[in-house]
Design a protein around this motif. Structure first.
Motif, PDB file in Angstrom:
ATOM      1  N   GLU A 123      35.260  49.500  61.271  1.00 47.33           N
ATOM      2  CA  GLU A 123      35.098  50.933  61.055  1.00 47.33           C
ATOM      3  C   GLU A 123      36.266  51.716  61.647  1.00 47.33           C
ATOM      4  OE1 GLU A 123      31.425  54.057  61.403  1.00 47.33           O
ATOM      5  OE2 GLU A 123      32.077  53.073  63.237  1.00 47.33           O
ATOM      6  N   GLN A 124      36.750  51.299  62.799  1.00 54.04           N
ATOM      7  CA  GLN A 124      37.857  52.010  63.431  1.00 54.04           C
ATOM      8  C   GLN A 124      39.128  51.922  62.575  1.00 54.04           C
ATOM      9  OE1 GLN A 124      40.864  50.979  65.129  1.00 54.04           O
ATOM     10  NE2 GLN A 124      41.253  53.112  65.697  1.00 54.04           N
ATOM     11  N   ILE A 125      39.404  50.744  62.031  1.00 53.55           N
ATOM     12  CA  ILE A 125      40.607  50.570  61.208  1.00 53.55           C
ATOM     13  C   ILE A 125      40.464  51.335  59.894  1.00 53.55           C
ATOM     14  CG2 ILE A 125      41.992  48.871  59.962  1.00 53.55           C
ATOM     15  CD1 ILE A 125      41.280  46.867  62.183  1.00 53.55           C
ATOM     16  N   HIS A 126      39.286  51.279  59.286  1.00 57.43           N
ATOM     17  CA  HIS A 126      39.069  52.033  58.044  1.00 57.43           C
ATOM     18  C   HIS A 126      39.231  53.529  58.282  1.00 57.43           C
ATOM     19  CE1 HIS A 126      36.448  48.541  56.291  1.00 57.43           C
ATOM     20  NE2 HIS A 126      37.748  48.281  56.254  1.00 57.43           N
ATOM     21  N   SER A 127      38.720  54.009  59.396  1.00 57.60           N
ATOM     22  CA  SER A 127      38.808  55.440  59.690  1.00 57.60           C
ATOM     23  C   SER A 127      40.237  55.871  59.961  1.00 57.60           C
ATOM     24  CB  SER A 127      37.921  55.786  60.890  1.00 57.60           C
ATOM     25  OG  SER A 127      36.567  55.464  60.645  1.00 57.60           O
ATOM     26  N   SER A 128      41.034  55.006  60.578  1.00 55.89           N
ATOM     27  CA  SER A 128      42.409  55.374  60.899  1.00 55.89           C
ATOM     28  C   SER A 128      43.237  55.621  59.649  1.00 55.89           C
ATOM     29  CB  SER A 128      43.060  54.283  61.754  1.00 55.89           C
ATOM     30  OG  SER A 128      43.150  53.067  61.028  1.00 55.89           O
ATOM     31  N   TYR A 129      42.860  55.019  58.506  1.00 52.12           N
ATOM     32  CA  TYR A 129      43.561  55.237  57.245  1.00 52.12           C
ATOM     33  C   TYR A 129      42.754  56.106  56.280  1.00 52.12           C
ATOM     34  CZ  TYR A 129      47.223  51.848  58.320  1.00 52.12           C
ATOM     35  OH  TYR A 129      48.296  51.196  58.870  1.00 52.12           O
ATOM     36  N   ALA A 130      41.683  56.724  56.768  1.00 54.61           N
ATOM     37  CA  ALA A 130      40.844  57.625  55.955  1.00 54.61           C
ATOM     38  C   ALA A 130      40.323  56.918  54.711  1.00 54.61           C
ATOM     39  CB  ALA A 130      41.620  58.884  55.576  1.00 54.61           C
ATOM     40  N   LEU A 131      39.836  55.686  54.893  1.00 58.73           N
ATOM     41  CA  LEU A 131      39.327  54.902  53.770  1.00 58.73           C
ATOM     42  C   LEU A 131      37.810  54.968  53.640  1.00 58.73           C
ATOM     43  CD1 LEU A 131      41.509  51.670  54.080  1.00 58.73           C
ATOM     44  CD2 LEU A 131      41.834  53.593  52.538  1.00 58.73           C
ATOM     45  N   CYS A 132      37.135  55.537  54.608  1.00 57.30           N
ATOM     46  CA  CYS A 132      35.673  55.588  54.557  1.00 57.30           C
ATOM     47  C   CYS A 132      35.233  56.418  53.354  1.00 57.30           C
ATOM     48  CB  CYS A 132      35.128  56.194  55.849  1.00 57.30           C
ATOM     49  SG  CYS A 132      35.501  55.232  57.323  1.00 57.30           S
ATOM     50  N   GLY A 133      34.331  55.872  52.567  1.00 53.03           N
ATOM     51  CA  GLY A 133      33.863  56.529  51.360  1.00 53.03           C
ATOM     52  C   GLY A 133      34.639  56.162  50.119  1.00 53.03           C
ATOM     53  N   LYS A 134      35.790  55.487  50.257  1.00 53.10           N
ATOM     54  CA  LYS A 134      36.593  55.075  49.108  1.00 53.10           C
ATOM     55  C   LYS A 134      36.492  53.580  48.824  1.00 53.10           C
ATOM     56  CE  LYS A 134      40.129  58.679  49.490  1.00 53.10           C
ATOM     57  NZ  LYS A 134      41.584  58.950  49.501  1.00 53.10           N
ATOM     58  N   ILE A 135      36.013  52.810  49.787  1.00 56.63           N
ATOM     59  CA  ILE A 135      36.005  51.353  49.659  1.00 56.63           C
ATOM     60  C   ILE A 135      34.824  50.933  48.788  1.00 56.63           C
ATOM     61  CG2 ILE A 135      35.938  49.164  50.897  1.00 56.63           C
ATOM     62  CD1 ILE A 135      37.053  50.590  53.324  1.00 56.63           C
ATOM     63  N   THR A 136      35.120  50.305  47.673  1.00 55.55           N
ATOM     64  CA  THR A 136      34.059  49.811  46.798  1.00 55.55           C
ATOM     65  C   THR A 136      33.425  48.542  47.344  1.00 55.55           C
ATOM     66  OG1 THR A 136      35.673  48.558  45.484  1.00 55.55           O
ATOM     67  CG2 THR A 136      35.175  50.810  44.778  1.00 55.55           C
ATOM     68  N   ALA A 137      34.191  47.723  48.055  1.00 54.22           N
ATOM     69  CA  ALA A 137      33.653  46.480  48.636  1.00 54.22           C
ATOM     70  C   ALA A 137      34.671  45.911  49.602  1.00 54.22           C
ATOM     71  CB  ALA A 137      33.324  45.455  47.556  1.00 54.22           C
ATOM     72  N   THR A 138      34.149  45.219  50.620  1.00 54.58           N
ATOM     73  CA  THR A 138      34.977  44.444  51.544  1.00 54.58           C
ATOM     74  C   THR A 138      34.628  42.963  51.358  1.00 54.58           C
ATOM     75  OG1 THR A 138      35.123  46.218  53.180  1.00 54.58           O
ATOM     76  CG2 THR A 138      35.528  43.986  53.948  1.00 54.58           C
ATOM     77  N   VAL A 139      35.642  42.157  51.094  1.00 52.30           N
ATOM     78  CA  VAL A 139      35.441  40.737  50.816  1.00 52.30           C
ATOM     79  C   VAL A 139      35.742  39.942  52.076  1.00 52.30           C
ATOM     80  CG1 VAL A 139      36.041  38.814  49.306  1.00 52.30           C
ATOM     81  CG2 VAL A 139      36.152  41.151  48.440  1.00 52.30           C
TER      82      VAL A 139
END
Length: 623
Positions: free
Chosen positions: A223-239
């Protein structure tokens, strides 16, 4: 020499050759551009051999013609020097350009930063002429050069954030890696360029992961890494792979489905006050993760390495043949990989080397067995006898061949799903369907099909995977044979298209004079009741035209299908991209570079991984 060839002396490039010996019909010359005693022969009346030599060996050398009236003896040979003087256009560079080129070399070739301080490397750089200075480029020291790479990394990070801000959908892959007694969490991001519809990728983290690999610490880092690039809400899936810690992290902290929230709106919910107070205390430890996909390649590896092995060892007679055949092959692989004599002896029986399987990759085991099965049994046993290994029997040899025959479709499917460049998520379900069809043709592989249905049950029954495959022009409905299933998928696709709110430009119909008179009519009513029917007809026509003639080049002509395609196919079928990131990391984090800090290692690795996408343009704009 009195008898020297007149043809050679009059040639415009004769000053690059020195006559050594003159014979009756030809002469022996020495090339002054070649290193060492390179002698060439040519006829007295032609210089064609010498022309071919200059073209083949010195095509990159800028040759200077001799003066036309100069028929004197050729000048003495001089040592060739690199000419970077300003008199030669295009060979003089600025100090900034020199630093950029050296930085690209350090990152791409994964060299240590101490290279810029190596005397031999500085000696090479000193031969380059720099604009505005005397001949001889000068590099900054190691610390100054490190700050230059830091600026390049910050610029790359900024460019990636700008790119992600313009995207609507992205997907990620994540995994943990251990090297040199250190653990790292790697994450790669994948997206589809809306303009070209080509897949693109970038690595955003290979961060040091301290402590135990528990599900909550993994969720916090993700979550911290996703938030640092403002990806929260855009990721369709994490593999990720099928590791229990990753699976539990996404099961515990995955965002709630919107459909479930809507269904619960009308229900009366009783809340426990003690639970609310307790949740307020633990709210700081609550994380939100995107949807989770398990790596299809890792799942197929589990089928072959676990399920099939359990089946083969369930029966006593089959277990004995399997154990003996694989045991003898293991002894063969061990002998060849450890003994130079055994490796040299193999050349007498086969032109190809034997492969040694990896313990973590089943497909490497399959490739190693296939290499053994390619050798004739007679040659194989002669080779085993020379190495003092028990010979392989006819039954064991046939078992190896049958094993490779049955599992060949699985190996082909693995190669497809692990492809990175243009492997969309919609490739997964057609690959599984065709794999089961090929397995069904082999009567011996009934268990294999059952294992695929069991482990991939959530994928085979998923509408998301179906829509991803149908909206991929490569497949559409071609991979389906059941007409009823095709009709169901068309209905699902049509429902999703109607749910979209996309403004589609439509041509206005021409109005006749009579229609214009109706506009002034008091009893003129709007025909709103036909708007829904027109939309339904438009959706059906778009789907029909898409299934008939669409491809990746004209997918923009179908805006609703394109919208669904971008969302459904952004993900990847496997987590192979992040594993490739770790492969590059193993070349950087070597035992000789044990003083490399975690932050410096991450920057060098991400710069190297993103080199083709971002670094070349970044290095041209920094420093």
């Amino acid at each position: 020499m009195a008898g020297q060839s007149v043809t050679l002396l009059r040639w415009k490039y004769s000053h690059y050759f020195e006559i050594v010996e003159e014979k009756e019909k030809g002469i022996i010359v020495k090339c002054k551009l070649c290193v060492g005693e390179k002698l060439l022969s040519t006829a007295k009346n032609t210089t064609s051999n010498l022309k071919k030599h200059l073209h083949a060996k010195h095509s990159t050398t800028e040759l200077e013609e001799r003066a036309p009236n100069d028929t004197s003896t050729p000048p003495q040979a001089k040592q060739q020097k690199l000419d970077f003087s300003s008199s030669s256009p295009g060979k003089t560079i600025s100090s900034t350009e020199l630093n950029k080129l050296v930085a690209a070399f350090i990152v791409e070739e994964m060299q240590p930063l101490s290279t810029v301080e190596a005397p031999t490397f500085r000696n090479i750089i000193s031969k380059i002429s720099v604009t505005g200075k005397r001949p001889g480029g000068v590099l900054p020291d190691r610390k100054t050069f490190a700050s230059f790479l830091d600026n390049a990394y910050m610029e790359m990070e900024t460019e990636l954030k700008k790119t992600f801000a313009d995207l609507e959908y992205v997907s990620t892959t994540a995994d943990l890696w251990t090297a040199q007694n250190k653990s790292f969490l790697g994450i790669t991001v994948h997206w589809i360029d809306p303009a070209t519809l080509h897949r693109k990728k970038a690595a955003i983290a290979c961060r040091r992961f301290r402590g135990r690999h528990t599900y909550d610490t993994i969720a916090a880092e993700l979550e911290q890494i996703h938030s640092s690039y403002a990806l929260c809400g855009k990721i369709t899936a994490t593999v990720t792979d099928n590791g229990s810690n990753f699976v539990k992290a996404f099961r515990m902290f995955q965002a709630d489905d919107d459909n479930e929230t809507k269904n619960d709106e009308d229900e009366v919910i009783f809340t426990d006050l003690h639970a609310v107070l307790r949740d307020d205390i633990e709210s700081s430890e609550r994380y939100v993760l995107p949807p989770h996909h398990r790596c299809a390649s890792h799942t197929l590896n589990l089928i072959c390495s676990n399920d099939i092995v359990k089946f083969l060892t369930a029966k006593a007679d089959c277990k004995a043949v399997y154990r003996r055949a694989t045991g003898k092959c293991s002894a063969l692989w061990s002998k060849v990989s450890r003994s130079t004599v055994a490796s040299e002896s193999l050349e007498e029986f086969s032109k190809r080397k034997l492969l040694v399987p990896s313990t973590t990759r089943w497909n490497s085991f399959y490739d190693a067995l296939s290499r053994v099965a390619d050798m004739p049994l007679v040659d194989l046993n002669q080779f085993c006898t020379r190495l003092d290994i028990r010979c392989i029997t006819e039954r064991e040899y046939q078992f190896i061949k049958e094993y490779c025959k049955v599992l060949k479709p699985v190996c082909m499917a693995l190669d497809i799903l692990q492809g990175e460049d243009q492997c969309f998520y919609g490739t997964l379900q057609p690959t599984l369907e065709i794999l089961m069809t090929k397995i069904l043709a082999l009567k011996e592989a009934v268990l294999e099909k059952t294992a695929i249905k069991t482990r991939f049950s959530s994928i085979l029954d998923s509408d998301e995977a179906l829509i991803a495959a149908v909206t991929l022009p490569k497949f559409k409905l071609r991979w389906l044979r059941d007409e009823t299933r095709k009709d169901n998928i068309k209905m699902i696709l049509a429902a999703q298209c109607r749910a979209l709110t996309i403004e589609i430009p439509q041509k206005e119909p021409l109005q006749s004079p009579e229609s214009r008179d109706h506009e002034n009519d008091f009893f003129a009513f709007p025909e709103e009741e036909n708007q829904h029917d027109d939309q339904a007809i438009t959706v059906d026509v778009e789907i029909c035209e898409y299934l008939k003639s669409a491809n990746m080049e004209n997918l923009h002509d179908f805006p609703r299908i394109l919208k669904i395609f971008l969302k459904a196919n952004t993900g990847t079928p496997s987590s192979a991209p992040v594993e490739r990131l770790f492969s590059i990391g193993s070349l950087i984090l070597t035992p000789k570079r044990n003083r490399l800090t975690d932050q410096r290692f991450e920057k060098l690795l991400l710069l190297r991984y993103n080199l083709k996408n971002t670094l070349l343009s970044i290095i041209c704009n920094v420093y």
